[in-house]
Enzyme design. Structure first.
Site, short mmCIF file in Angstrom:
data_model
loop_
_atom_site.label_atom_id
_atom_site.label_comp_id
_atom_site.label_asym_id
_atom_site.label_seq_id
_atom_site.Cartn_x
_atom_site.Cartn_y
_atom_site.Cartn_z
N HIS A 149 17.86 33.24 56.42
CA HIS A 149 17.29 32.14 55.66
C HIS A 149 16.53 32.69 54.47
CE1 HIS A 149 14.93 28.76 54.46
NE2 HIS A 149 13.81 29.31 54.88
N ASN A 152 13.69 28.35 48.02
CA ASN A 152 13.88 27.98 49.42
C ASN A 152 14.38 26.54 49.49
OD1 ASN A 152 13.70 27.28 52.10
ND2 ASN A 152 11.62 28.05 52.41
N CYS A 182 13.72 25.01 58.46
CA CYS A 182 14.55 26.06 57.87
C CYS A 182 15.57 26.65 58.85
CB CYS A 182 13.67 27.16 57.30
SG CYS A 182 12.64 26.58 55.92
#
Length: 331
Positions: free
Chosen positions: A256, A286, A115
């Site tokens: 993020h 996500n 990520c």
């Protein structure tokens, strides 16, 4: 940062058209729309159709980013692709995207930081432009997380989606907005808390690994949550302090998009005003390497992101990887 100044010259994103809603997931696993929204903030996510790969999503975003910069593929000197779901182990997804877009003069590579892949890829590309080796770099953050998600595991399947984002990083003209600084770190001690256990050299694919469902994302949610909140704040504060800035100086905070509660907790601890925090996880979930460009694009479309504004990017990912980039928006 040393060398010549660099800037984000363009941005583009792409998500596959197919939606997977919370209502869809209610039919697949023991979960509910209310449960998912309360714990994650996610309402829906985009997932690919069978046969669509990371390079396909990345290519769509890359083509638009290059066009938006007023360039052609031949102007790109280097391609950095941040992804944890490459089309295959080799060749790299960068090679596949390079071929698909026709960037005949570019070299490139994949960068694996889960990520944090976009913040790391952006930094790597910026350094290559700052060195004078190239004038234009293509940065792609793309993942097909649906390819490594166990849709029988309700703790992970509700979290992830597929998507891609791309930016062109170019040399900045004198006096123009630029990428200012970065602060990154890794902590390999956190590896077991978020990983895909099998498929690599440590545990090659076998009947046993497939039957054990070890080719899917495994996560210790509580450990990841606590680490992400703490480290998002820490790395962001270090970067601001080094540049003589406070959270009040930031125009936009783009973290993020892993979990709404993580973003809100970290930004509150950092002291960023809520109206400066971009959250769009409800629409995309996500998407790993694609979350930050997708959030930047939403901010741009909503008129919240304008040329010259001070922007702070932050990320925490599997590894653990931690990253933050400070920049003035380039267009």
């Amino acid at each position: 940062m040393g060398g010549r100044a660099t800037t984000i010259a363009s941005l583009a994103t792409y998500v596959p058209p197919r939606l997977l809603t919370n209502a869809d997931l209610e039919k697949m696993v023991d979960t509910s729309d209310e449960w998912i929204r309360q714990r994650t903030g996610i309402r829906e996510r985009h997932i690919v159709d069978p046969g669509v790969a990371t390079s396909d999503l990345g290519t769509e975003a890359a083509r638009k980013a290059i066009a938006n910069a007023g360039l052609t593929p031949d102007d790109i000197g280097v391609i950095v692709v941040g992804t944890v779901t490459p089309d295959m182990f080799f060749p790299s997804t960068a090679c596949l995207i390079q071929h698909k877009i026709g960037a005949r003069r570019a070299w490139g590579f994949d960068l694996s930081a889960a990520c944090s892949a976009f913040t790391y890829a952006l930094t790597a590309a910026s350094q290559l432009i700052a060195s004078g080796a190239h004038d234009h770099a293509l940065v792609v953050g793309a993942d097909v997380m649906s390819s490594i998600i166990d849709y029988e595991d309700r703790s992970t399947c509700v979290l992830f989606g597929d998507g891609a984002g791309a930016v062109v990083v170019s040399a900045a003209k004198a006096g123009e907005p630029s990428i200012l600084d970065f602060e990154h770190e890794i902590d390999g001690g956190g590896g077991p808390a978020l990983c895909m256990p099998a498929g690599g050299s440590a545990r090659p694919s076998s009947h046993e690994t497939v039957e054990g469902r070890l080719h899917y994302v495994k996560q210790d949610g509580a450990t990841v949550f606590k680490f992400a909140v703490r480290k998002t704040e820490e790395v962001s504060r270090r970067l601001l302090n080094r540049n003589g800035l406070t959270p009040a100086d930031i125009d936009l905070f783009v973290s993020h998009q892993a979990n709404r509660r993580i973003i809100l907790s970290a930004s509150e601890r950092l002291g960023v005003a809520p109206e400066k925090v971009i959250i769009n996880i409800e629409r995309f979930g996500n998407t790993t390497a694609a979350t930050i460009p997708l959030a930047l694009n939403d901010a741009l479309c909503a008129g919240k992101l304008k040329k010259g504004q001070l922007v702070l990017l932050a990320s925490v990912g599997a590894g653990f990887t931690v990253g933050s980039v400070l920049l003035r928006w380039g267009f």
